[in-house]
Design an enzyme around this catalytic site. Structure first.
Site, PDB file in Angstrom:
ATOM      1  N   HIS A  38       0.804  -1.283   0.018  1.00  0.00           N
ATOM      2  CA  HIS A  38      -0.123   0.008  -0.050  1.00  0.00           C
ATOM      3  C   HIS A  38       0.966   1.161   0.046  1.00  0.00           C
ATOM      4  O   HIS A  38       0.138   2.438   0.227  1.00  0.00           O
ATOM      5  CB  HIS A  38      -0.918   0.100   1.375  1.00  0.00           C
ATOM      6  CG  HIS A  38      -1.939  -1.082   1.070  1.00  0.00           C
ATOM      7  ND1 HIS A  38      -3.397  -0.777   0.594  1.00  0.00           N
ATOM      8  CD2 HIS A  38      -1.991  -2.377   1.599  1.00  0.00           C
ATOM      9  CE1 HIS A  38      -4.131  -1.920   0.727  1.00  0.00           C
ATOM     10  NE2 HIS A  38      -3.196  -2.908   1.325  1.00  0.00           N
ATOM     11  N   LYS A  75      -8.712  13.687   4.639  1.00  0.00           N
ATOM     12  CA  LYS A  75      -7.591  12.585   4.460  1.00  0.00           C
ATOM     13  C   LYS A  75      -6.601  12.775   5.613  1.00  0.00           C
ATOM     14  O   LYS A  75      -6.745  13.636   6.310  1.00  0.00           O
ATOM     15  CB  LYS A  75      -6.832  12.240   3.399  1.00  0.00           C
ATOM     16  CG  LYS A  75      -6.306  13.927   2.735  1.00  0.00           C
ATOM     17  CD  LYS A  75      -5.690  13.632   1.455  1.00  0.00           C
ATOM     18  CE  LYS A  75      -6.477  13.813   0.132  1.00  0.00           C
ATOM     19  NZ  LYS A  75      -6.477  12.630  -0.540  1.00  0.00           N
ATOM     20  N   ARG A  76      -5.843  11.686   6.055  1.00  0.00           N
ATOM     21  CA  ARG A  76      -4.891  11.732   7.022  1.00  0.00           C
ATOM     22  C   ARG A  76      -3.986  13.060   6.605  1.00  0.00           C
ATOM     23  O   ARG A  76      -3.821  13.377   5.349  1.00  0.00           O
ATOM     24  CB  ARG A  76      -4.238  10.472   7.178  1.00  0.00           C
ATOM     25  CG  ARG A  76      -4.929   9.531   7.801  1.00  0.00           C
ATOM     26  CD  ARG A  76      -5.264  10.026   9.485  1.00  0.00           C
ATOM     27  NE  ARG A  76      -3.698  10.193  10.303  1.00  0.00           N
ATOM     28  CZ  ARG A  76      -3.618   9.093  11.018  1.00  0.00           C
ATOM     29  NH1 ARG A  76      -4.450   8.253  11.281  1.00  0.00           N
ATOM     30  NH2 ARG A  76      -2.446   9.290  11.682  1.00  0.00           N
ATOM     31  N   LYS A  79       0.503  14.464   0.933  1.00  0.00           N
ATOM     32  CA  LYS A  79      -0.884  14.689   0.546  1.00  0.00           C
ATOM     33  C   LYS A  79      -1.019  16.279   0.181  1.00  0.00           C
ATOM     34  O   LYS A  79      -1.948  16.590  -0.423  1.00  0.00           O
ATOM     35  CB  LYS A  79      -1.745  13.999   1.626  1.00  0.00           C
ATOM     36  CG  LYS A  79      -1.628  12.606   1.695  1.00  0.00           C
ATOM     37  CD  LYS A  79      -2.729  12.145   2.739  1.00  0.00           C
ATOM     38  CE  LYS A  79      -2.523  10.574   3.154  1.00  0.00           C
ATOM     39  NZ  LYS A  79      -3.162   9.789   2.051  1.00  0.00           N
ATOM     40  N   THR A 128      -8.736   6.347  -1.752  1.00  0.00           N
ATOM     41  CA  THR A 128      -9.939   5.885  -1.823  1.00  0.00           C
ATOM     42  C   THR A 128     -11.016   6.795  -1.653  1.00  0.00           C
ATOM     43  O   THR A 128     -12.144   6.833  -2.197  1.00  0.00           O
ATOM     44  CB  THR A 128     -10.006   4.550  -0.806  1.00  0.00           C
ATOM     45  OG1 THR A 128      -9.603   4.920   0.369  1.00  0.00           O
ATOM     46  CG2 THR A 128      -9.573   3.283  -1.385  1.00  0.00           C
ATOM     47  N   LYS A 144     -14.942   8.026  -3.206  1.00  0.00           N
ATOM     48  CA  LYS A 144     -15.961   8.318  -2.765  1.00  0.00           C
ATOM     49  C   LYS A 144     -16.789   9.569  -3.061  1.00  0.00           C
ATOM     50  O   LYS A 144     -18.084   9.797  -3.281  1.00  0.00           O
ATOM     51  CB  LYS A 144     -15.859   8.518  -1.149  1.00  0.00           C
ATOM     52  CG  LYS A 144     -15.415   7.068  -0.470  1.00  0.00           C
ATOM     53  CD  LYS A 144     -14.794   7.078   0.954  1.00  0.00           C
ATOM     54  CE  LYS A 144     -14.212   5.749   0.964  1.00  0.00           C
ATOM     55  NZ  LYS A 144     -13.206   5.767   2.289  1.00  0.00           N
TER      56      LYS A 144
HETATM   57  C1  26Q Z   1       3.572   0.489  10.248  1.00  0.00           C
HETATM   58  C2  26Q Z   1       4.512  -0.125  11.182  1.00  0.00           C
HETATM   59  C3  26Q Z   1       4.293   0.296  12.606  1.00  0.00           C
HETATM   60  C4  26Q Z   1       3.232   1.268  12.639  1.00  0.00           C
HETATM   61  C5  26Q Z   1       2.171   1.567  12.132  1.00  0.00           C
HETATM   62  C6  26Q Z   1       2.470   1.347  10.563  1.00  0.00           C
HETATM   63  C7  26Q Z   1       1.530   1.667   9.701  1.00  0.00           C
HETATM   64  C8  26Q Z   1       0.381   1.700   9.833  1.00  0.00           C
HETATM   65  C9  26Q Z   1      -0.834   2.144   8.931  1.00  0.00           C
HETATM   66  C10 26Q Z   1       1.919   1.865   8.332  1.00  0.00           C
HETATM   67  C11 26Q Z   1       0.990   2.247   7.237  1.00  0.00           C
HETATM   68  C12 26Q Z   1      -0.362   2.253   7.708  1.00  0.00           C
HETATM   69  C13 26Q Z   1      -1.307   2.596   6.812  1.00  0.00           C
HETATM   70  C14 26Q Z   1      -1.143   3.069   5.212  1.00  0.00           C
HETATM   71  C15 26Q Z   1      -2.148   3.286   4.444  1.00  0.00           C
HETATM   72  O1  26Q Z   1      -3.494   3.539   5.041  1.00  0.00           O
HETATM   73  N1  26Q Z   1      -1.911   3.383   3.099  1.00  0.00           N
HETATM   74  C16 26Q Z   1      -3.031   4.029   2.314  1.00  0.00           C
HETATM   75  O2  26Q Z   1      -3.672   2.512   1.774  1.00  0.00           O
HETATM   76  C17 26Q Z   1      -4.751   3.039   1.021  1.00  0.00           C
HETATM   77  C18 26Q Z   1      -5.546   1.614   0.601  1.00  0.00           C
HETATM   78  O3  26Q Z   1      -4.704   0.955  -0.360  1.00  0.00           O
HETATM   79  C19 26Q Z   1      -4.330   3.819  -0.280  1.00  0.00           C
HETATM   80  O4  26Q Z   1      -5.474   4.094  -1.095  1.00  0.00           O
HETATM   81  C20 26Q Z   1      -3.532   5.024   0.183  1.00  0.00           C
HETATM   82  O5  26Q Z   1      -3.104   5.515  -1.017  1.00  0.00           O
HETATM   83  C21 26Q Z   1      -2.399   4.599   1.063  1.00  0.00           C
HETATM   84  O6  26Q Z   1      -1.782   5.398   1.457  1.00  0.00           O
END
Ligand code: 26Q
Length: 809
Positions: free
Chosen positions: A356, A544-545, A550, A652, A656
Site C-alpha cells: 500500500h 484525509k490523513r 498529500k 480511496t 467516494k
Molecule cells: C507500520 C508499522 C508500525 C506502525 C504503523 C504502521 C503503519 C500503519 C498504517 C503503516 C502504514 C499504515 C497505513 C497505510 C495506508 O493507509 N495506506 C493507504 O492505503 C490505501 C488503501 O490501499 C491507499 O488508497 C492509500 O493511497 C495509502 O496511502
C-alpha cells in the site's frame, strides 16, 4: 434472500430484548439502551445465519479466504446491517412506533475506529463485498480497546483524546472463549530427537491467551454472512496455585502485564513505520492466534494440513501481518511434522501480499535483536528462509547489489516486504500507476526473477454504503433513471445515467439533491462545531490523513493567494468559495500538526475579515472519521486529490467523492489515473507534474528558491507564512522547510512550489466551470455514471478471479 423481520416482528423483538437485557419496557428505555437492543436483535439474526454459513462451508468444502489486517476501520454498523438485511425501513418504523427517533439512535452508535485511514477502511469495504459476493471469507484483526484517537481542536491545535468505543460498540461482538488460542513470546528453545525426528520446544515462554471476539457481518441481499474475528488478549490463568506461589509468580505477573497492554491501543501512525516492540508483539499475537485457528479448523475438516493451500488463501494487508509466513512454517514443521520443502511449498501457495505504499519511511524493517529475543523460533525460521532466498537470488542474478537489495535480513534488520515477496504467491499494488512503480522501481529485482507474482488490483469502495446508504436523494434519482436498484448488485448499471447527461431536467434534479445535501451538512456543522456554512458557496473539500506528501499545505498556499487577491481587489472573487479540511495528524508528527495549526490560523483570520464575508471561508472539520465522511461526501462539490505524483498508492476518498458527484481537482497520481482514463480531461481538473517528471526534476536537482525568486505571487504567499495571521503565530518553520529543507529532508521534498501555478490554474478553471451550472451538472453526472470502476465488488472480483481463485456471485 429471506427477510428476517416485518415492522411488527421487529417491534416485538426490540421490546423483548429491552426487557431481557435491561429489565425495561420501551417507555422507560434510554436511547443508548435502545441502540444496544437494536444491535443485539440484528446480531442474533446474523449469528444464526453464521451458524448455517459455517455448516455449509464444512459441507461444501470450498476454499476459504482469510483477510489479515492490523486495521479494520468499520465505522458504524447499525444502519449498514439493517440496510444489508433489507430491513432499514422496517427498523426506522419500528423505532418510531416504540417512541424513538431512528436518526438519533443511529447517531448514538460510536464508530468502530479500528484503523487509521485508507488501508483500514479498504479492509472494511472488502469485507462487505466479499460477503455480498457470497465468498466464504473471514477478516482478522485485534480488538483494540482504544481505536484511532478522537481529535479536538484547542486554540487551533490538535489535541488527542482516547477513543473508548467498546462501551456501546461491543454490542456487535460475540466473545468465543472456547475458541481461544495461546500465543508464546520469548522463552528458550530446547531441541531433542525422538523417533528419528528433531523436536523443538519453547521453555519458559511468556504465554498470552487470544480470545476471539467475533463481529458477524451481513452481505447485501444474501443470506450469506461472514465474520470479522477480533482477537482480545487475556492472561493465562495459573492452574496450580501451589506452583503459583513458588517460582511462577514473576512469570504470572509478566503474562498479566503483557496481556493488559497487547490489545490496548491502535498505533496511530499512518504511512509511517514505528519500530516499537509493542507493535511487533501485536503483530505476532494476532498472526499466531489467526494461523492457529485457521489450521485447527482445517484439520477438523480434512484431517491433514497437506492440502492447506487448496482450501485456504491468506491475503495480507500490507506487511503488517508478514509473520504469517514463518508462523505457517512453524506450524507445518514443528506441529505437523512436515519437512522444510513441503512446508515451504504449501506456505508459498497460500499467502498473497498487497502493498500500500512506496514511501521509504513506511517500509517495515524490524531489528533482528528484537525478533531474536521476542520470537526465538520465528527468528530461526526467518533466518532459514533468508538463507535459501539468498541462494536462489545468487543463482539467478550473480549480482551483489541485487543480492543486497533483495535480502530479507540485512544490516541487522528484517525487511518485511522482501519476506512477503519470497513467502507468497502474489504481490499486488493498489492502482495501475502504483503497481507499475512496484514492478519497475521498488521491487524491480524481485519482479525480474519472478514476474508471475506481480499483479495489480485497483482499489474500490463499498458503493452501497458510500452512495446508496448515505445519499438517499441521489440513490432515488439513480433508481428512477436506471430502472430500479440493479446498480446495487451490478455497478456497471450506473453507466445508464450517461444517457441523461444533457437532460436539463435531470441536471436540475441533480443540482437540487446536492443543494439539499449541502444544507443538511451545514445544519450538522452548525450543531457540531458552531460554524455557519454558506450553502451558496462551492464546497471545496480536502479530507484525509495529514501527511506532507498529500500536500494540504499546497491547498493552504493557494487559499492564501486567493485571500491576498481579495485584499487587493474586493471584487476579485465573485463566486463564494468555502474550503473544508478534515485531517488527523499522527501524534508524533510535528510538521503535520503545524500544518493543522496553520489551516486554523488562516481560517480564523479569514473569518474575522469583513471583506471575506460571503466570498471566502475556510473551515477545519474537527475529528474527521468514517461517520463524518458519510455526512460530508454527499454535500461535496470539489474533491482535492493533490498528492505529489508517484506518492499516493491509490487513494480511496477520491472514489467516494466521485461517486457522490463531486468533481476532482487532482494530480495524475494513484487511482486518479484510472479516474482520468474513464473521464478524460473534460470531466476533471488535472494539474501538476506527472510521476516521471517528478523523478526527473529530482534527478536534475530541484531548487525551490529559484521559483520563489522568479514568481512574485508565490513569493508573497510564502512570505505570509513568516508574517503569520491574526493570532500572531508565525509559520517560519514551514517557510524554512519549503525553501531550505530541515533536519535531513530536502527543501520542498514534495514539490509544492513546482506545482503551485499549475494548481492555481486548475482551481481557476474549476471556478469558471462552476459558473456554468449546466456544464457542471453534466460533468457531475458523468462522474457518477462512470464511478462503477471503483466499486469494491469489482475489486474483490479481481482478487477472487486472479489471486484467490475462488468462485463468487
Ligand atoms: C507500520 C508499522 C508500525 C506502525 C504503523 C504502521 C503503519 C500503519 C498504517 C503503516 C502504514 C499504515 C497505513 C497505510 C495506508 O493507509 N495506506 C493507504 O492505503 C490505501 C488503501 O490501499 C491507499 O488508497 C492509500 O493511497 C495509502 O496511502
Amino acid at each position: 434472500m429471506t427477510t428476517p423481520f416485518t415492522t411488527k416482528t421487529l417491534e416485538e423483538a426490540l421490546t423483548a430484548k429491552l426487557m431481557l437485557n435491561f429489565g425495561k419496557v420501551p417507555e422507560e428505555a434510554t436511547d443508548q439502551e435502545m441502540m444496544k437492543a437494536s444491535a443485539l436483535v440484528l446480531r442474533d439474526v446474523m449469528a444464526i445465519r453464521g451458524v448455517e454459513a459455517n455448516r455449509k462451508a464444512r459441507r461444501e468444502q470450498k476454499k476459504q479466504v482469510h483477510y489479515l489486517s492490523l486495521e479494520f476501520l468499520m465505522g458504524r454498523s447499525l444502519m449498514k446491517n439493517a440496510y444489508n438485511l433489507n430491513v432499514l425501513p422496517e427498523l426506522k418504523e419500528a423505532l418510531g412506533n416504540l417512541g424513538f427517533k431512528a436518526a438519533d439512535i443511529f447517531e448514538l452508535e460510536p464508530d468502530a475506529g479500528l484503523g487509521n485511514g485508507g488501508l483500514g477502511r479498504l479492509a472494511a469495504c472488502y469485507l462487505d463485498s466479499m460477503t455480498s459476493l457470497e465468498i466464504p471469507a473471514t477478516g482478522y484483526s485485534i480488538c483494540y480497546e482504544l481505536g484511532i484517537f478522537k481529535q479536538k481542536i484547542v486554540e487551533g491545535q490538535q489535541v488527542e483524546m482516547p477513543d473508548d468505543w467498546k462501551n456501546l460498540g461491543a454490542a456487535w461482538l460475540l466473545p468465543k472463549p472456547e475458541e481461544a488460542q495461546e500465543v508464546l513470546f520469548g522463552g528458550t528453545l530446547r531441541e531433542f530427537w525422538n523417533n528419528g525426528h528433531l523436536h523443538i520446544v519453547n521453555e519458559n515462554a511468556t504465554r498470552v491467551q487470544a480470545i476471539p471476539c467475533d463481529m458477524v457481518v451481513a452481505g447485501y441481499d444474501t443470506d450469506h454472512v461472514n465474520t470479522l474475528r477480533l482477537w482480545d488478549a487475556r492472561a493465562t490463568k495459573p492452574v496450580d496455585m501451589a506452583l503459583f506461589s513458588r517460582g511462577e509468580y514473576l512469570k504470572a505477573a509478566e503474562e498479566t502485564a503483557m496481556a493488559a497492554t497487547i490489545a490496548k491501543i491502535l498505533y496511530p501512525e499512518d504511512n509511517h513505520y514505528e519500530g516499537k516492540s509493542l507493535r511487533l508483539k501485536q503483530q505476532y499475537f494476532f498472526v499466531s492466534a489467526t494461523v492457529q485457528s485457521i489450521a485447527k479448523k482445517h484439520l477438523e475438516t480434512y484431517g491433514t494440513l497437506k492440502n492447506f493451500h487448496e482450501k485456504n488463501v491468506i491475503q495480507i494487508n500490507d506487511t503488517h501481518p508478514a509473520l504469517v509466513v514463518p508462523e505457517l512454517m512453524r506450524i507445518f514443521i514443528d506441529e505437523a511434522g512436515m519437512k522444510w520443502d513441503e512446508a515451504w511449498e504449501i506456505t508459498t501457495q497460500s499467502v498473497a501480499y498487497t502493498n500500500h505504499t512506496v514511501l521509504a519511511e513506511a517500509l517495515e524493517r524490524w531489528p533482528q535483536s528484537l525478533m531474536e529475543t521476542l520470537l526465538p523460533r520465528i527468528w530461526q525460521i526467518i533466518q532459514e528462509i533468508s538463507d535459501r532466498w539468498q541462494r536462489k537470488v545468487e543463482e539467478f542474478y550473480h549480482d551483489g547489489e541485487k543480492l543486497q537489495r533483495m535480502a530479507i535480513i540485512w544490516g541487522g534488520e528484517v525487511r518485511m516486504a522482501n519476506l512477503c515477496i519470497a513467502g507468497g504467491m502474489a504481490v499486488n499494488g493498489v492502482s495501475g500507476l502504483h503497481s507499475d512503480i512496484l514492478k519497475k522501481d521498488v521491487f524491480k529485482d524481485a519482479c525480474g526473477m519472478e514476474p508471475h507474482k506481480f499483479q495489480n488490483v485497483t482499489n474500490g469502495i463499498d458503493h452501497r454504503r458510500w452512495l446508496s446508504e448515505i445519499n438517499p436523494g441521489l440513490d432515488s434519482l439513480i433508481r428512477d433513471l436506471t430502472g430500479g436498484d440493479d446498480y446495487l448488485k451490478n455497478p456497471p448499471a450506473l453507466r445508464k445515467l450517461e444517457a441523461y447527461a444533457d437532460d436539463k431536467a435531470v441536471q436540475a434534479q441533480l443540482a437540487a439533491i446536492k443543494r439539499e445535501n449541502k444544507e443538511n451538512f451545514a445544519r450538522y456543522i452548525k450543531r457540531a462545531q458552531g460554524v455557519v456554512l454558506n450553502p451558496d458557496a462551492i464546497f471545496d473539500v480536502q479530507v484525509k490523513r495529514l501527511h506532507e506528501y498529500k500536500r494540504q499545505l499546497l491547498n493552504a498556499l493557494h487559499i492564501i493567494s486567493l485571500y491576498q487577491k481579495l485584499q487587493d481587489d474586493p471584487n476579485a472573487i465573485t463566486q463564494p468559495h468555502t474550503f473544508l479540511f478534515g485531517a488527523k495528524a499522527a501524534p508524533g508528527y510535528a510538521v503535520a500538526k503545524r500544518i493543522i495549526r496553520l489551516i486554523n490560523s488562516l481560517a480564523d483570520d479569514i473569518a474575522h475579515n469583513p471583506i471575506c464575508k460571503d466570498k471566502l471561508q475556510v473551515v477545519f472539520l474537527e475529528n474527521y472519521r468514517v461517520s463524518l465522511a458519510e455526512k460530508l461526501m454527499p454535500a461535496s462539490e470539489v474533491s482535492q486529490q493533490i498528492s505529489t505524483a508517484g506518492k499516493e498508492a491509490s487513494g480511496t476518498g477520491n472514489m467516494k467523492f466521485m461517486m457522490n458527484g463531486a468533481l476532482t481537482v487532482g494530480t495524475l497520481d494513484g487511482a486518479n489515473v484510472e479516474m482520468h482514463e474513464v473521464l478524460g480531461d473534460e470531466n476533471m481538473f488535472l494539474f501538476g507534474l506527472h510521476a516521471d517528471e517528478v523523478q526527473q526534476l529530482k534527478r536534475e536537482g530541484y531548487v525551490p528558491q529559484r521559483l520563489y525568486n522568479r514568481d512574485p505571487e508565490l513569493r508573497r504567499c510564502l512570505d505570509a507564512l513568516r508574517t503569520g495571521f491574526r493570532d500572531g503565530v508565525t509559520y517560519e518553520d514551514l517557510y524554512q522547510r519549503l525553501l531550505f529543507g530541515m533536519g535531513g529532508s530536502a527543501a520542498d521534498e514534495y514539490l509544492l512550489l513546482a506545482d503551485f501555478q499549475s494548481y492555481c490554474q486548475a482551481e481557476e478553471r474549476m471556478v469558471k466551470t462552476y459558473a456554468d451550472s449546466e456544464q457542471w451538472n453534466r460533468m457531475s453526472l458523468c462522474n457518477i455514471a462512470r464511478s462503477d470502476i471503483f466499486a469494491a465488488d469489482r475489486a474483490v472480483a479481481d482478487y477472487a478471479n486472479n489471486i484467490w481463485h475462488v468462485e463468487h456471485r
